[in-house]
Enzyme design. Sequence first.
Site, PDB file in Angstrom:
ATOM      1  N   HIS A 155      34.214  43.967  34.824  1.00 38.31           N
ATOM      2  CA  HIS A 155      35.390  44.759  35.224  1.00 38.31           C
ATOM      3  C   HIS A 155      36.104  45.326  34.011  1.00 38.31           C
ATOM      4  O   HIS A 155      37.243  45.758  34.102  1.00 38.31           O
ATOM      5  CB  HIS A 155      36.354  43.908  36.050  1.00 38.31           C
ATOM      6  CG  HIS A 155      35.681  43.152  37.153  1.00 38.31           C
ATOM      7  ND1 HIS A 155      35.225  41.859  37.008  1.00 38.31           N
ATOM      8  CD2 HIS A 155      35.338  43.538  38.407  1.00 38.31           C
ATOM      9  CE1 HIS A 155      34.650  41.464  38.135  1.00 38.31           C
ATOM     10  NE2 HIS A 155      34.698  42.461  38.986  1.00 38.31           N
TER      11      HIS A 155
HETATM   12  S1  FES Z   1      36.238  41.471  33.569  1.00 39.22           S
HETATM   13 FE1  FES Z   1      35.949  40.618  35.503  1.00 39.22          FE
HETATM   14  S2  FES Z   1      34.634  38.932  35.111  1.00 39.22           S
HETATM   15 FE2  FES Z   1      35.017  39.779  33.185  1.00 39.22          FE
END
Ligand code: FES
Length: 190
Positions: A155
Amino acid sequence: MDDTLPQTLPQTSPQTSPQTMSDDSQTTRRDFLYLATGAVAAVGAGGVAIPLIDQMNPAASVKALASIEVDISTIEAGQSVTVTWRGKPVFIRHRTKQEIAEAQAVVSADLPDPQTDKERVKKDEWLIMVGVCTHLGCVPLGQAGDFKGWFCPCHGSHYDTSGRIRRGPAPTNLEIPAYSFLTDTRVKIG
Ligand code: FES
């Protein structure tokens, strides 16, 4: 042939010498029972021993996994290794002078999870941390991202050269496990 057969058969047949064969049979049977009993006892003892060992194994294995020792003598500056500790990846990074300088130059109060670099290392050149993104648990990529530390592509969390979260959804810095240097080239994690 017919002449010898009757003479031979009675000698070996139980009907011709029941008493003798009975004694032999009893002896043989008794010996067999001793052997069989001994075998059962051995199996029985084994059967008892195995559960005891099995019961001891979890504690022993957990204890073994509770801490690990890593030889870091061959990790050059600019290199990292990943070891498994308690089922998690642990990054051992031999930081370069530049990485150390960048990590130390950051004003920690401005960070999402304020921590100085000194609070995160025991020796400037060695950064040791759990390689699990604090957002949802992905394993970040090393020497990547906007801060040249670690980048979690799941993410988009960016960590710096001290493993501190600098941008993205991860709420906290990469975790520092309990560890100690046994010698200059040997570290114990856990
Ligand atoms: S940014 Fe979501 S698990 Fe690493």
